[in-house]
Write a protein that holds these residues in place. Structure first.
Motif, PDB file in Angstrom:
ATOM      1  N   PHE A 127     -28.520 -26.057  42.354  1.00 25.12           N
ATOM      2  CA  PHE A 127     -27.526 -25.582  43.294  1.00 25.12           C
ATOM      3  C   PHE A 127     -25.880 -26.037  43.053  1.00 25.12           C
ATOM      4  O   PHE A 127     -25.124 -25.334  42.597  1.00 25.12           O
ATOM      5  CB  PHE A 127     -27.577 -25.780  44.948  1.00 25.12           C
ATOM      6  CG  PHE A 127     -26.583 -25.169  45.522  1.00 25.12           C
ATOM      7  CD1 PHE A 127     -26.724 -23.955  46.329  1.00 25.12           C
ATOM      8  CD2 PHE A 127     -25.327 -26.124  46.202  1.00 25.12           C
ATOM      9  CE1 PHE A 127     -25.677 -23.467  46.789  1.00 25.12           C
ATOM     10  CE2 PHE A 127     -24.538 -25.402  46.933  1.00 25.12           C
ATOM     11  CZ  PHE A 127     -24.588 -24.168  47.299  1.00 25.12           C
ATOM     12  N   GLU A 128     -26.086 -27.432  42.813  1.00 27.81           N
ATOM     13  CA  GLU A 128     -24.527 -28.002  42.465  1.00 27.81           C
ATOM     14  C   GLU A 128     -24.103 -27.804  40.982  1.00 27.81           C
ATOM     15  O   GLU A 128     -23.045 -27.641  40.718  1.00 27.81           O
ATOM     16  CB  GLU A 128     -24.766 -29.487  42.555  1.00 27.81           C
ATOM     17  CG  GLU A 128     -25.078 -29.871  44.093  1.00 27.81           C
ATOM     18  CD  GLU A 128     -24.686 -31.203  44.460  1.00 27.81           C
ATOM     19  OE1 GLU A 128     -25.130 -32.163  43.702  1.00 27.81           O
ATOM     20  OE2 GLU A 128     -24.451 -31.529  45.763  1.00 27.81           O
ATOM     21  N   TYR A 159     -22.420 -24.216  41.375  1.00 28.41           N
ATOM     22  CA  TYR A 159     -21.421 -24.068  42.038  1.00 28.41           C
ATOM     23  C   TYR A 159     -20.171 -25.417  42.017  1.00 28.41           C
ATOM     24  O   TYR A 159     -19.220 -25.332  42.619  1.00 28.41           O
ATOM     25  CB  TYR A 159     -21.605 -23.928  43.486  1.00 28.41           C
ATOM     26  CG  TYR A 159     -22.222 -22.588  43.748  1.00 28.41           C
ATOM     27  CD1 TYR A 159     -21.520 -21.544  43.950  1.00 28.41           C
ATOM     28  CD2 TYR A 159     -23.493 -22.576  44.292  1.00 28.41           C
ATOM     29  CE1 TYR A 159     -22.388 -20.231  44.266  1.00 28.41           C
ATOM     30  CE2 TYR A 159     -24.005 -21.321  44.364  1.00 28.41           C
ATOM     31  CZ  TYR A 159     -23.414 -20.281  44.346  1.00 28.41           C
ATOM     32  OH  TYR A 159     -24.086 -19.044  44.774  1.00 28.41           O
ATOM     33  N   VAL A 212     -21.368 -27.710  51.728  1.00 26.45           N
ATOM     34  CA  VAL A 212     -21.944 -26.435  52.621  1.00 26.45           C
ATOM     35  C   VAL A 212     -22.473 -27.102  54.027  1.00 26.45           C
ATOM     36  O   VAL A 212     -22.236 -26.750  54.860  1.00 26.45           O
ATOM     37  CB  VAL A 212     -23.236 -26.014  51.886  1.00 26.45           C
ATOM     38  CG1 VAL A 212     -23.902 -24.903  52.700  1.00 26.45           C
ATOM     39  CG2 VAL A 212     -22.798 -25.260  50.634  1.00 26.45           C
ATOM     40  N   PRO A 253     -19.866 -21.724  56.102  1.00 22.88           N
ATOM     41  CA  PRO A 253     -20.167 -21.341  54.610  1.00 22.88           C
ATOM     42  C   PRO A 253     -20.263 -20.286  54.098  1.00 22.88           C
ATOM     43  O   PRO A 253     -20.482 -19.274  55.160  1.00 22.88           O
ATOM     44  CB  PRO A 253     -21.578 -22.159  54.743  1.00 22.88           C
ATOM     45  CG  PRO A 253     -21.999 -22.414  55.972  1.00 22.88           C
ATOM     46  CD  PRO A 253     -20.487 -22.079  56.984  1.00 22.88           C
ATOM     47  N   ARG A 279     -22.904 -16.475  50.086  1.00 24.25           N
ATOM     48  CA  ARG A 279     -23.741 -16.446  49.020  1.00 24.25           C
ATOM     49  C   ARG A 279     -24.504 -17.912  48.639  1.00 24.25           C
ATOM     50  O   ARG A 279     -25.521 -18.183  47.955  1.00 24.25           O
ATOM     51  CB  ARG A 279     -23.043 -16.209  47.650  1.00 24.25           C
ATOM     52  CG  ARG A 279     -21.754 -17.267  47.566  1.00 24.25           C
ATOM     53  CD  ARG A 279     -20.745 -16.776  46.450  1.00 24.25           C
ATOM     54  NE  ARG A 279     -19.492 -17.689  46.478  1.00 24.25           N
ATOM     55  CZ  ARG A 279     -19.181 -18.304  45.334  1.00 24.25           C
ATOM     56  NH1 ARG A 279     -19.512 -18.077  44.276  1.00 24.25           N
ATOM     57  NH2 ARG A 279     -18.005 -18.977  45.674  1.00 24.25           N
ATOM     58  N   HIS A 280     -23.622 -18.931  49.214  1.00 27.46           N
ATOM     59  CA  HIS A 280     -24.068 -20.506  49.421  1.00 27.46           C
ATOM     60  C   HIS A 280     -25.339 -20.478  50.312  1.00 27.46           C
ATOM     61  O   HIS A 280     -26.402 -20.918  49.729  1.00 27.46           O
ATOM     62  CB  HIS A 280     -23.201 -21.372  49.643  1.00 27.46           C
ATOM     63  CG  HIS A 280     -21.935 -21.380  49.075  1.00 27.46           C
ATOM     64  ND1 HIS A 280     -20.807 -21.442  49.556  1.00 27.46           N
ATOM     65  CD2 HIS A 280     -21.672 -21.268  47.608  1.00 27.46           C
ATOM     66  CE1 HIS A 280     -19.823 -21.466  48.385  1.00 27.46           C
ATOM     67  NE2 HIS A 280     -20.522 -21.332  47.285  1.00 27.46           N
ATOM     68  N   CYS A 281     -25.314 -19.721  51.224  1.00 31.47           N
ATOM     69  CA  CYS A 281     -26.536 -19.858  51.972  1.00 31.47           C
ATOM     70  C   CYS A 281     -27.748 -19.270  51.685  1.00 31.47           C
ATOM     71  O   CYS A 281     -28.932 -19.781  51.452  1.00 31.47           O
ATOM     72  CB  CYS A 281     -26.319 -19.061  53.445  1.00 31.47           C
ATOM     73  SG  CYS A 281     -24.905 -20.129  54.572  1.00 31.47           S
ATOM     74  N   ASP A 307     -28.274 -18.603  48.163  1.00 30.06           N
ATOM     75  CA  ASP A 307     -28.990 -19.480  47.319  1.00 30.06           C
ATOM     76  C   ASP A 307     -29.650 -20.535  47.996  1.00 30.06           C
ATOM     77  O   ASP A 307     -30.565 -20.931  47.023  1.00 30.06           O
ATOM     78  CB  ASP A 307     -27.716 -19.736  46.139  1.00 30.06           C
ATOM     79  CG  ASP A 307     -27.476 -18.528  45.406  1.00 30.06           C
ATOM     80  OD1 ASP A 307     -27.953 -17.544  45.505  1.00 30.06           O
ATOM     81  OD2 ASP A 307     -26.352 -18.548  44.633  1.00 30.06           O
TER      82      ASP A 307
END
Length: 134
Positions: free
Chosen positions: A28-29, A32, A40, A51, A54-56, A58
């Motif tokens: 993830f890191e 992004y 997040v 948040p 798209r972050h949630c 993924d």
């Protein structure tokens, strides 16, 4: 039953184990950077700025992969959900992050210490009891 450090979330009409492992967090890191999972998590806890979806999304996909689902199946499941399920995706992402980084309270068989000497002495089962004749 939820995996240690993970959750069981309801997605796509079924209960699914999800867990964020180090590999999923790093993935993830990398995607992004410089934004990361703690950013997040901070948005969930701060409530000043929510948040991004798209972050949630993924995080949930990576949690499903960490829980044992194949990558393509996890991606297809989450991206195939209708927008009416977006709050479920958000809740799953929040639960995943909280369970990964905030440990549960330790369960203990011993009673809590109250600070009251009389109560604490009555609750202490490790010291020998004095008989009424001593």
């Amino acid at each position: 039953m939820a995996p240690v450090g993970g959750i069981v979330g309801e997605l796509g009409g079924a209960s699914r184990p999800m867990i964020l492992t180090v590999a999923e967090v790093e993935r993830f890191e990398e995607q992004y950077a410089p934004f990361g999972v703690f950013d997040v998590l901070g948005r969930f806890l701060d409530r000043k700025s929510a948040p991004q979806f798209r972050h949630c999304r993924d995080i949930v996909i990576l949690g499903l992969i960490g829980g044992g689902m194949a990558e393509k199946a996890a991606h297809d499941l989450v991206t195939g959900l209708p927008l009416t399920k977006s709050l479920e995706v958000r809740a799953a992402a929040q639960g995943l992050l909280l369970s990964a980084f905030i440990p549960p309270a330790e369960e203990s068989d011993s009673p809590p210490v109250t600070g009251d000497a009389v109560t604490d002495r009555k609750a202490d089962t490790t010291s020998p009891k004095k008989s009424a004749t001593s």
